[in-house]
Design a protein around this motif. Structure first.
Motif, PDB file in Angstrom:
ATOM      1  N   GLY A  24     -27.334  83.099 -53.376  1.00 30.82           N
ATOM      2  CA  GLY A  24     -27.312  82.771 -54.795  1.00 30.82           C
ATOM      3  C   GLY A  24     -25.941  82.410 -55.325  1.00 30.82           C
ATOM      4  O   GLY A  24     -25.780  81.428 -56.048  1.00 30.82           O
ATOM      5  N   LYS A  25     -24.923  83.190 -54.970  1.00 27.73           N
ATOM      6  CA  LYS A  25     -23.562  82.946 -55.465  1.00 27.73           C
ATOM      7  C   LYS A  25     -23.061  81.568 -55.021  1.00 27.73           C
ATOM      8  O   LYS A  25     -22.501  80.825 -55.812  1.00 27.73           O
ATOM      9  CB  LYS A  25     -22.618  84.041 -54.954  1.00 27.73           C
ATOM     10  N   ASN A  26     -23.293  81.226 -53.757  1.00 26.74           N
ATOM     11  CA  ASN A  26     -22.834  79.936 -53.239  1.00 26.74           C
ATOM     12  C   ASN A  26     -23.601  78.769 -53.861  1.00 26.74           C
ATOM     13  O   ASN A  26     -23.016  77.753 -54.230  1.00 26.74           O
ATOM     14  CB  ASN A  26     -22.980  79.892 -51.719  1.00 26.74           C
ATOM     15  N   VAL A  27     -24.893  78.922 -53.980  1.00 27.25           N
ATOM     16  CA  VAL A  27     -25.718  77.866 -54.559  1.00 27.25           C
ATOM     17  C   VAL A  27     -25.369  77.675 -56.032  1.00 27.25           C
ATOM     18  O   VAL A  27     -25.286  76.544 -56.522  1.00 27.25           O
ATOM     19  CB  VAL A  27     -27.218  78.164 -54.358  1.00 27.25           C
ATOM     20  N   ASN A  28     -25.115  78.763 -56.747  1.00 26.44           N
ATOM     21  CA  ASN A  28     -24.719  78.653 -58.151  1.00 26.44           C
ATOM     22  C   ASN A  28     -23.379  77.943 -58.296  1.00 26.44           C
ATOM     23  O   ASN A  28     -23.176  77.170 -59.227  1.00 26.44           O
ATOM     24  CB  ASN A  28     -24.670  80.026 -58.817  1.00 26.44           C
ATOM     25  N   ARG A  29     -22.459  78.180 -57.374  1.00 23.97           N
ATOM     26  CA  ARG A  29     -21.160  77.498 -57.427  1.00 23.97           C
ATOM     27  C   ARG A  29     -21.342  76.001 -57.202  1.00 23.97           C
ATOM     28  O   ARG A  29     -20.720  75.187 -57.883  1.00 23.97           O
ATOM     29  CB  ARG A  29     -20.188  78.093 -56.403  1.00 23.97           C
ATOM     30  N   LEU A  30     -22.203  75.634 -56.279  1.00 19.33           N
ATOM     31  CA  LEU A  30     -22.494  74.216 -56.069  1.00 19.33           C
ATOM     32  C   LEU A  30     -23.108  73.597 -57.320  1.00 19.33           C
ATOM     33  O   LEU A  30     -22.756  72.484 -57.714  1.00 19.33           O
ATOM     34  CB  LEU A  30     -23.440  74.029 -54.881  1.00 19.33           C
TER      35      LEU A  30
ATOM     36  N   LEU B 143     -20.379  72.894 -59.799  1.00 20.42           N
ATOM     37  CA  LEU B 143     -19.591  71.713 -59.433  1.00 20.42           C
ATOM     38  C   LEU B 143     -20.330  70.423 -59.763  1.00 20.42           C
ATOM     39  O   LEU B 143     -19.722  69.449 -60.232  1.00 20.42           O
ATOM     40  CB  LEU B 143     -19.230  71.757 -57.944  1.00 20.42           C
ATOM     41  N   VAL B 144     -21.646  70.411 -59.564  1.00 21.41           N
ATOM     42  CA  VAL B 144     -22.446  69.243 -59.919  1.00 21.41           C
ATOM     43  C   VAL B 144     -22.437  69.056 -61.429  1.00 21.41           C
ATOM     44  O   VAL B 144     -22.221  67.946 -61.939  1.00 21.41           O
ATOM     45  CB  VAL B 144     -23.886  69.370 -59.379  1.00 21.41           C
TER      46      VAL B 144
ATOM     47  N   VAL C  44     -18.861  67.125 -58.083  1.00 19.20           N
ATOM     48  CA  VAL C  44     -19.667  66.766 -56.925  1.00 19.20           C
ATOM     49  C   VAL C  44     -20.833  65.942 -57.445  1.00 19.20           C
ATOM     50  O   VAL C  44     -21.515  66.354 -58.383  1.00 19.20           O
ATOM     51  CB  VAL C  44     -20.194  68.023 -56.181  1.00 19.20           C
ATOM     52  N   ARG C  45     -21.020  64.770 -56.874  1.00 18.45           N
ATOM     53  CA  ARG C  45     -22.103  63.894 -57.316  1.00 18.45           C
ATOM     54  C   ARG C  45     -23.024  63.622 -56.129  1.00 18.45           C
ATOM     55  O   ARG C  45     -22.722  62.776 -55.294  1.00 18.45           O
ATOM     56  CB  ARG C  45     -21.527  62.602 -57.878  1.00 18.45           C
ATOM     57  N   PRO C  46     -24.124  64.337 -56.077  1.00 22.98           N
ATOM     58  CA  PRO C  46     -25.056  64.095 -54.968  1.00 22.98           C
ATOM     59  C   PRO C  46     -25.717  62.727 -55.112  1.00 22.98           C
ATOM     60  O   PRO C  46     -26.003  62.281 -56.216  1.00 22.98           O
ATOM     61  CB  PRO C  46     -26.081  65.222 -55.101  1.00 22.98           C
TER      62      PRO C  46
END
Length: 129
Positions: A75-81, A84-85, A90-92
């Protein structure tokens, strides 16, 4: 929507950063677009890497810094991503969106199997065409 297409990129375009999620010949091709001194982040471990013959020479000639990156899908890592979006850092690249249905999953899978997808294929509950 813009898509990655090497035929439409002028030779004067070069990139500072490459995020490699594929490896193989696509990685070798992408290195040709890098600026000297650029940074490469890859999720392909050296154990799993299939490196084209030109990769080592290009990385050395261009003085590229390459780093293996890994993150757990917590969760922590996905929330950071997500942050950034949302911040636009970060532009997927989303190539296609399909409904989260059996038919949508089938179409997404068939699209993925073509090997021609540039960007991510998304399944959405909030699908609209």
């Amino acid at each position: 929507m813009k898509t990655y297409d090497t035929e439409n990129i002028h030779s004067s375009v070069q990139f500072d950063f490459l995020f490699d999620t594929i490896g193989g010949s696509a990685y070798g091709d992408a290195l040709n677009w890098m600026k000297p001194g650029g940074v490469v982040a890859t999720i392909i471990s050296s154990r799993d890497a299939i490196r084209p013959d030109v990769a080592d020479a290009l990385e050395q000639d261009l003085h590229l810094r390459t780093e293996f990156v890994f993150t757990r899908p917590e969760g922590k890592n996905v929330n950071r991503l997500r942050e950034l979006v949302e911040e636009g850092k970060v532009r997927p690249l989303i190539s296609e969106v399909y409904p989260m249905t059996v038919d949508g999953v089938r179409k997404a899978h068939l699209s993925s199997q073509t090997g021609r997808t540039r960007g991510k294929i998304v399944l959405s509950r909030e699908f609209s065409q």
